[in-house]
Design a protein around this motif. Structure first.
Motif, PDB file in Angstrom:
ATOM      1  N   LEU A 303       0.652  -1.131   0.393  1.00  0.00           N
ATOM      2  CA  LEU A 303       0.080   0.248   0.411  1.00  0.00           C
ATOM      3  C   LEU A 303       1.385   1.171   0.394  1.00  0.00           C
ATOM      4  N   ALA A 304       1.870   0.973   0.671  1.00  0.00           N
ATOM      5  CA  ALA A 304       2.724   1.819   0.952  1.00  0.00           C
ATOM      6  C   ALA A 304       3.546   2.606  -0.454  1.00  0.00           C
ATOM      7  N   ALA A 305       4.137   2.086  -0.849  1.00  0.00           N
ATOM      8  CA  ALA A 305       4.116   1.434  -2.350  1.00  0.00           C
ATOM      9  C   ALA A 305       3.622   2.353  -3.590  1.00  0.00           C
ATOM     10  N   ALA A 306       2.274   1.529  -3.020  1.00  0.00           N
ATOM     11  CA  ALA A 306       1.773   2.131  -4.185  1.00  0.00           C
ATOM     12  C   ALA A 306       1.026   3.765  -4.631  1.00  0.00           C
ATOM     13  N   ALA A 307       0.628   4.480  -2.722  1.00  0.00           N
ATOM     14  CA  ALA A 307       0.889   5.699  -3.131  1.00  0.00           C
ATOM     15  C   ALA A 307       2.156   6.378  -3.599  1.00  0.00           C
ATOM     16  N   ASP A 308       3.004   5.631  -2.825  1.00  0.00           N
ATOM     17  CA  ASP A 308       3.948   6.143  -3.809  1.00  0.00           C
ATOM     18  C   ASP A 308       4.467   6.632  -5.461  1.00  0.00           C
ATOM     19  N   CYS A 309       4.507   5.474  -5.761  1.00  0.00           N
ATOM     20  CA  CYS A 309       4.343   5.055  -7.427  1.00  0.00           C
ATOM     21  C   CYS A 309       3.802   5.935  -7.618  1.00  0.00           C
ATOM     22  N   PHE A 310       1.899   5.750  -7.281  1.00  0.00           N
ATOM     23  CA  PHE A 310       1.306   7.102  -7.859  1.00  0.00           C
ATOM     24  C   PHE A 310       1.953   8.898  -7.660  1.00  0.00           C
ATOM     25  N   ALA A 311       1.865   8.601  -6.995  1.00  0.00           N
ATOM     26  CA  ALA A 311       2.652   9.791  -6.431  1.00  0.00           C
ATOM     27  C   ALA A 311       3.810  10.740  -7.181  1.00  0.00           C
ATOM     28  N   LEU A 312       4.499   9.591  -8.113  1.00  0.00           N
ATOM     29  CA  LEU A 312       5.840   9.565  -8.703  1.00  0.00           C
ATOM     30  C   LEU A 312       5.120   9.575 -10.484  1.00  0.00           C
ATOM     31  N   ALA A 313       4.314   9.117 -10.933  1.00  0.00           N
ATOM     32  CA  ALA A 313       3.400   9.202 -11.771  1.00  0.00           C
ATOM     33  C   ALA A 313       2.948  10.444 -12.461  1.00  0.00           C
ATOM     34  N   CYS A 314       2.136  10.482 -11.747  1.00  0.00           N
ATOM     35  CA  CYS A 314       1.753  12.227 -11.427  1.00  0.00           C
ATOM     36  C   CYS A 314       3.338  13.574 -11.363  1.00  0.00           C
ATOM     37  N   THR A 315       3.505  13.052 -11.210  1.00  0.00           N
ATOM     38  CA  THR A 315       4.706  14.140 -11.370  1.00  0.00           C
ATOM     39  C   THR A 315       5.244  14.195 -12.966  1.00  0.00           C
ATOM     40  N   ARG A 316       5.968  12.300 -13.476  1.00  0.00           N
ATOM     41  CA  ARG A 316       5.955  12.712 -14.509  1.00  0.00           C
ATOM     42  C   ARG A 316       4.903  12.727 -15.700  1.00  0.00           C
ATOM     43  N   ALA A 317       3.609  12.201 -15.443  1.00  0.00           N
ATOM     44  CA  ALA A 317       3.057  13.148 -16.330  1.00  0.00           C
ATOM     45  C   ALA A 317       3.051  14.669 -16.671  1.00  0.00           C
TER      46      ALA A 317
END
Length: 342
Positions: A303-317
């Motif tokens: 769950l913690a990894a999913a939150a980090d991943c989605f935040a990073l995906a938003c930034t890269r977008a």
């Protein structure tokens, strides 16, 4: 933190299709899982445009989906999901409802962003063909980011929005990945610093003062309050449907870290979760304890990894996007943020 792509999760494929010019600036992105995947979702925005999300509730019958369709076009763009269904029907892939192999109903949940009229013609929006082509184009390997697919007409906090992705591989070998389509009223970039609000693992530096001022000027106009960030988190771990629901919910924490504000009455913020079950998680040996090596401990790490991943995906977008017209991109305004150029 490695950057990666959602396709680092074994079994996950991504395809884009978009049209630009002659009144068009929109597209569709499909996350496909051949053989299907356990799935659920979490909808937080007050104005969602979605399809089949009720079916993903943990109390509903269906557990596995063939694909997730993310599209521009507001509610009109939900038509793209029919093209994804058509692609799967031709291959007899879906929920069986009759005695013949062709008697299937492909399960294709979908969510959309508002980009109507951004290419010049209000009536130009994704349809069945967009979904079919994006599904057919789905591949493993590196995923094109920025102003492509469903992110073609996206705008984020006054800047060009787009599609971003990321992944994390845990010590256990389990992979967590995310893909986000950012079309937000909230800002990914903090104007005062000229840097993304969440940029762990990304090599950026504070832009020069003149570029920060240009960013402030470009993002000063209040955005139109018809916005949304949608996306998918995926893992190679074998999760239950309720666990998928929880992962989608926690991924919204990552959205809130990267984009501010979120979940308004005018947003349709929706995140899906897929479990490809490449890796099993052992059951608890000592029920009631919450040690890191028990199932709840492992799931909590995911769950913690999913939150980090989605935040990073938003930034890269946003930082990977190039302007498709109408608004400037972060790269246009702050090239000094990228060490060594881009």
């Amino acid at each position: 933190m490695g950057l990666g792509h959602i396709t680092d999760v074994p079994g996950i494929l991504v395809g884009h299709y978009q049209r630009r010019g002659r009144g068009w600036r929109t597209g569709t992105t499909v996350v496909r899982v051949d053989g299907g995947a356990m799935a659920s979702c979490d909808v937080r925005g007050g104005g969602p445009g979605t399809r089949e999300t009720d079916l993903l509730d943990p109390t509903a019958m269906i557990e596995r989906v063939q694909a997730i369709c993310l599209s521009g076009g507001s509610a009109y763009g939900l038509a793209a999901a029919h093209g994804v269904m058509r692609w799967h029907e031709q291959r007899h892939a879906g929920f069986p409802v009759g005695p013949q192999p062709s008697h299937v109903v492909p399960i294709v949940p979908a969510a959309v962003i508002f980009d109507l009229g951004r290419g010049g013609a209000f009536s130009n929006r994704p349809n069945d063909e967009f979904g079919y082509r994006a599904c057919a184009a789905a591949r493993s390997g590196a995923v094109a980011m920025g102003s492509v697919g469903a992110g073609t007409g996206a705008v984020s906090g006054g800047l060009q929005g787009g599609v971003g992705t990321a992944s994390i591989t845990l010590e256990s070998g389990i992979v967590v990945g995310a893909l986000a389509v950012v079309n937000s009223a909230g800002q990914v970039i903090a104007p005062a610093t000229g840097l993304p609000r969440f940029h762990e693992g990304i090599r950026l530096r504070r832009p020069p003062a003149a570029q920060r001022q240009a960013l402030i000027e470009a993002t000063r106009v209040p955005p139109i309050p018809l916005n949304t960030t949608i996306g998918v988190v995926a893992t190679s771990a074998a999760l239950t449907k309720p666990e998928c629901r929880k992962m989608a919910a926690v991924a919204h924490d990552g959205l809130a870290r990267a984009v501010r504000p979120v979940h308004s009455l005018f947003d349709g913020d929706t995140i899906f979760c897929l479990s490809t079950a490449e890796h099993t998680i052992a059951a608890d040996e000592e029920p009631g304890l919450r040690r890191p090596n028990t199932r709840p401990g492992v799931v909590n790490t995911l769950l913690a990894a999913a939150a980090d991943c989605f935040a990073l995906a938003c930034t890269r977008a946003v930082i990977e996007s190039k302007s498709t017209g109408g608004v400037a991109s972060y790269l246009d305004l702050c090239p000094g943020a990228f060490p060594g150029g881009v």
